[in-house]
Scaffold this active site. Sequence first.
Site, PDB file in Angstrom:
ATOM      1  NE  ARG A 214      -7.527  -1.062  -4.449  1.00 37.32           N
ATOM      2  CZ  ARG A 214      -7.255  -2.339  -4.521  1.00 37.32           C
ATOM      3  NH1 ARG A 214      -6.823  -2.998  -3.470  1.00 37.32           N
ATOM      4  NH2 ARG A 214      -7.410  -2.993  -5.647  1.00 37.32           N
ATOM      5  CB  ILE A 215      -8.891   1.442   3.490  1.00 33.10           C
ATOM      6  CG1 ILE A 215     -10.356   0.957   3.510  1.00 33.10           C
ATOM      7  CG2 ILE A 215      -8.538   2.157   4.789  1.00 33.10           C
ATOM      8  CD1 ILE A 215     -10.629  -0.123   4.517  1.00 33.10           C
ATOM      9  CG  LEU A 216      -6.873   6.639   0.518  1.00 34.92           C
ATOM     10  CD1 LEU A 216      -7.497   8.000   0.255  1.00 34.92           C
ATOM     11  CD2 LEU A 216      -5.750   6.351  -0.481  1.00 34.92           C
TER      12      LEU A 216
ATOM     13  CG  HIS B 119     -20.838   5.553   3.800  1.00 37.66           C
ATOM     14  ND1 HIS B 119     -20.035   4.480   3.453  1.00 37.66           N
ATOM     15  CD2 HIS B 119     -21.805   5.060   4.628  1.00 37.66           C
ATOM     16  CE1 HIS B 119     -20.485   3.393   4.057  1.00 37.66           C
ATOM     17  NE2 HIS B 119     -21.551   3.717   4.772  1.00 37.66           N
TER      18      HIS B 119
ATOM     19  NE  ARG C   1      -2.557   1.222   3.567  1.00 34.69           N
ATOM     20  CZ  ARG C   1      -3.400   1.269   4.602  1.00 34.69           C
ATOM     21  NH1 ARG C   1      -4.704   1.158   4.410  1.00 34.69           N
ATOM     22  NH2 ARG C   1      -2.948   1.401   5.833  1.00 34.69           N
TER      23      ARG C   1
ATOM     24  CD  GLU D 193      -5.967  10.179  11.349  1.00 35.96           C
ATOM     25  OE1 GLU D 193      -7.146  10.498  11.638  1.00 35.96           O
ATOM     26  OE2 GLU D 193      -5.006  10.976  11.454  1.00 35.96           O
ATOM     27  N   GLY D 194     -10.011   6.639  10.450  1.00 31.13           N
ATOM     28  CA  GLY D 194     -10.882   5.466  10.544  1.00 31.13           C
ATOM     29  C   GLY D 194     -11.585   5.169   9.220  1.00 31.13           C
TER      30      GLY D 194
HETATM   31  C1  GRF Z   1     -21.793   5.517  -4.348  1.00 33.74           C
HETATM   32  O1  GRF Z   1     -22.990   4.915  -3.982  1.00 33.74           O
HETATM   33  C2  GRF Z   1     -21.047   6.025  -3.135  1.00 33.74           C
HETATM   34  O2  GRF Z   1     -21.883   6.368  -2.079  1.00 33.74           O
HETATM   35  C3  GRF Z   1     -20.199   4.840  -2.762  1.00 33.74           C
HETATM   36  O3  GRF Z   1     -19.827   4.256  -3.986  1.00 33.74           O
HETATM   37  C4  GRF Z   1     -20.827   4.510  -4.951  1.00 33.74           C
HETATM   38  C5  GRF Z   1     -20.147   5.021  -6.191  1.00 33.74           C
HETATM   39  O4  GRF Z   1     -21.058   5.104  -7.251  1.00 33.74           O
HETATM   40  N1  GRF Z   1     -19.076   5.266  -1.941  1.00 33.74           N
HETATM   41  P1  GRF Z   1     -20.639   5.802  -8.636  1.00 33.74           P
HETATM   42  O5  GRF Z   1     -19.403   5.064  -9.162  1.00 33.74           O
HETATM   43  O6  GRF Z   1     -20.384   7.230  -8.365  1.00 33.74           O
HETATM   44  O7  GRF Z   1     -21.832   5.584  -9.526  1.00 33.74           O
END
Ligand code: GRF
Length: 212
Positions: A100-102, A118, A74, A151-152
């Site tokens: 990916r988690i940064l 999210h 990573r 960081e979470g």
């Molecule tokens: C979205 O639903 C977002 O909330 C999540 O990943 C999805 C990405 O969708 N983190 P797109 O590639 O923008 O259509």
Amino acid sequence: MTRSSTRSTRPRLAVFCSGSGTNLQAILDAVRLGHVPATLALVLADTSDAYALTRARRAGIPALAIDRTQYPSREAFERAILSALRAHRIRYIALAGFMRILSPAFVRKYRGRLINIHPALLPAFPGAHAVQDALRAGARRTGVTIHFVDEGVDTGPIIAQRGMPIRPGETAAQVFVRLHRIEHQLYPRALADVLTGRVQWRGGRVVRRADD
Ligand code: GRF
């Protein structure tokens, strides 16, 4: 006129994606319409088959695949990303379906300038299966959260949220369709708030300018 004086003073924004990039498209359209005061200077994906890269190229925006599988660690992967960010003089990063988690070290470098979307009302249902988890739990509501990245995983201070009901019998795919409509409105607006300084992450919390 010198070259430097013709340069835009708008903050330079990168969008990181892994998939289709419908949120990227919404941001791109909002930037083009002047609703998000940024120069969309780079679209970066962790895989070369992300359709988001095609969207970026069509719009004439530099598009770069940095394939995680080509790097031994990573740290090496993130060094490559950081060097691309330096080359494109990126000040803000919007994660839009970046899977990916940064690392904490990366996140600290962009603290207050690294934003994520999210598909749930955080702190409920963090993680990669938010919609499925909400359905499995029998939740009656879910929604969308835009937050600063810390960081979470999906834990950073919240910039904007919008909820919606889950209808009886709805599938994850149906919920996603309606969530996406919210996302495409909410993300550009939240980015505009951060880019104009109306919303900032200061002293461990989100501060909104009093005149709003
Ligand atoms: C979205 O639903 C977002 O909330 C999540 O990943 C999805 C990405 O969708 N983190 P797109 O590639 O923008 O259509």
